[in-house]
Design a protein around this motif. Structure first.
Motif, mmCIF file in Angstrom:
data_model
loop_
_atom_site.group_PDB
_atom_site.id
_atom_site.type_symbol
_atom_site.label_atom_id
_atom_site.label_comp_id
_atom_site.label_asym_id
_atom_site.label_seq_id
_atom_site.Cartn_x
_atom_site.Cartn_y
_atom_site.Cartn_z
ATOM 1 N N MET A 1 0.832 -1.208 0.000
ATOM 2 C CA MET A 1 0.000 0.000 0.000
ATOM 3 C C MET A 1 0.867 1.259 0.000
ATOM 4 N N LEU A 2 1.868 1.300 0.861
ATOM 5 C CA LEU A 2 2.745 2.465 0.919
ATOM 6 C C LEU A 2 3.560 2.610 -0.362
ATOM 7 N N GLY A 3 4.023 1.501 -0.901
ATOM 8 C CA GLY A 3 4.797 1.557 -2.139
ATOM 9 C C GLY A 3 4.003 2.146 -3.291
ATOM 10 N N LEU A 4 2.732 1.778 -3.374
ATOM 11 C CA LEU A 4 1.874 2.337 -4.424
ATOM 12 C C LEU A 4 1.591 3.820 -4.165
ATOM 13 N N ALA A 5 1.234 4.158 -2.936
ATOM 14 C CA ALA A 5 0.871 5.543 -2.622
ATOM 15 C C ALA A 5 2.044 6.495 -2.816
ATOM 16 N N LYS A 6 3.248 6.024 -2.562
ATOM 17 C CA LYS A 6 4.438 6.876 -2.657
ATOM 18 C C LYS A 6 5.201 6.681 -3.973
ATOM 19 N N GLU A 7 4.635 5.896 -4.893
ATOM 20 C CA GLU A 7 5.245 5.671 -6.215
ATOM 21 C C GLU A 7 6.691 5.189 -6.106
ATOM 22 N N LEU A 8 6.947 4.288 -5.177
ATOM 23 C CA LEU A 8 8.330 3.886 -4.919
ATOM 24 C C LEU A 8 8.966 3.191 -6.117
#
Length: 329
Positions: free
Chosen positions: A121-128
């Motif tokens: 979820m964080l990877g998607l939200a932050k465009e990692l």
């Protein structure tokens, strides 16, 4: 060894690799003969090993499917145990007909899977994914960044077992609110971190992130298809750390290509391992991992300990908690 007396010599076969060293220690101390195959062994190899070893127990790790023919290979088989929670790779109905109980390591890897869902979820939200590639390619333009905060967003959980509850607790400090749909869960299962919604449709329409934590059953196969994805917000993410078959993959690919949802974080696929030419690999709004959410060293150790203890207890004729037994659906 119990009361200073070594157990009778049981044989346990692990399909798809050995259990963790701590689990092997449990078997060794009890005088159990522990055998294993490599990942995804051929069916004929499995049958031959079970027949020749006359195994009393099977532990299922990485194997395509344990069917009735495999279950009949050892005349002494007394138990089959999943090294994890999901048992879609075991013919539970066939095992029941043969009188062989099926066990699952319920809850042993829940925290690790919840952390992995959080990471996706964080990877998607932050465009990692794209930002990492951008910097590695020499870029440094901050105006191109399209990441967002999750504070104030709604996390929607499909399934509120131990993984879902752990994820909801992790999301709360981020400033997210959590709703959950699970028609089989009692009210107390939702705990202090998640609010129950009555329908899947209501959850999909309200959520900024939809995370799947339901078992694979005939009722949940292709639960998330074109219609369900169409109910989601265009800005929403779909996270799947459950089973690949819960999602209609072709419908998901079409939705991602068309921008009907913002992205997907996937740790499971159908089939596994997935094809090398899977169209998901070419999509920039997808994060993928090889079904490893629950196989951190800590989780694998706990799963192995729980699985080995439960197998040994059942072989000894000792009582096990009902939650560990899997019954046909």
């Amino acid at each position: 060894m119990r009361d200073g007396v070594r157990d009778m010599a049981f044989t346990v076969v692990s399909l798809g690799g050995p259990v963790a060293a701590e689990g092997e220690d449990i078997f060794r101390a009890a005088g159990v003969r522990s055998l294993s195959t490599g990942p995804y062994p051929k069916k004929e190899e499995v049958i031959a090993l079970l027949r020749d070893s006359a195994a009393e127990a099977i532990i299922v790790r990485l194997v395509e499917r344990v069917d009735a023919e495999i279950l009949r290979a050892s005349p002494r088989l007394k138990v089959i145990a999943k090294h994890g929670a999901g048992t879609n790779d075991i013919d539970v109905a066939a095992a029941a007909e043969l009188g062989v109980p099926v066990l699952a390591a319920v809850g042993a890897n829940a925290h690790s899977v919840a952390e992995h869902a959080l990471a996706l979820m964080l990877g998607l939200a932050k465009e990692l994914r794209s930002q990492d590639a951008f910097v590695r390619g020499g870029g440094w333009e901050k105006k191109a960044y399209g990441g967002r905060e999750l504070r104030g967003s709604v996390l929607g959980l499909v399934g509120i077992g131990q993984i879902g509850r752990a994820f909801a607790a992790m999301a709360e400090p981020l400033g997210m609110s959590t709703i959950a749909f699970d028609p089989f869960a009692p009210e107390e299962a939702f705990g202090p971190h998640a609010r129950r919604v009555a329908t899947l449709e209501a959850l999909l329409e309200a959520s900024d992130v939809v995370s799947l934590h339901c078992p694979l059953t005939p009722a949940t196969e292709n639960l998330i298809g074109a219609r369900e994805i169409g109910l989601m917000k265009k800005s929403a993410f779909l996270i799947n750390t459950a089973r690949g078959e819960v999602v209609d993959e072709a419908a998901l690919v079409a939705a991602l290509r068309a921008g009907r949802i913002a992205g997907a974080g996937l740790d499971s696929f159908a089939p596994e391992p997935p094809a090398a030419e899977n169209p998901l690999w070419s999509l920039p709004n997808v994060l993928v991992s090889p079904h490893i959410g629950g196989v951190t060293p800590e989780a694998r150790r706990e799963v192995s300990l729980m699985t080995c203890r439960n197998v040994l207890s059942l072989l000894r004729g000792e009582a096990l908690a009902p939650r560990f037994f899997v019954r046909p659906r």
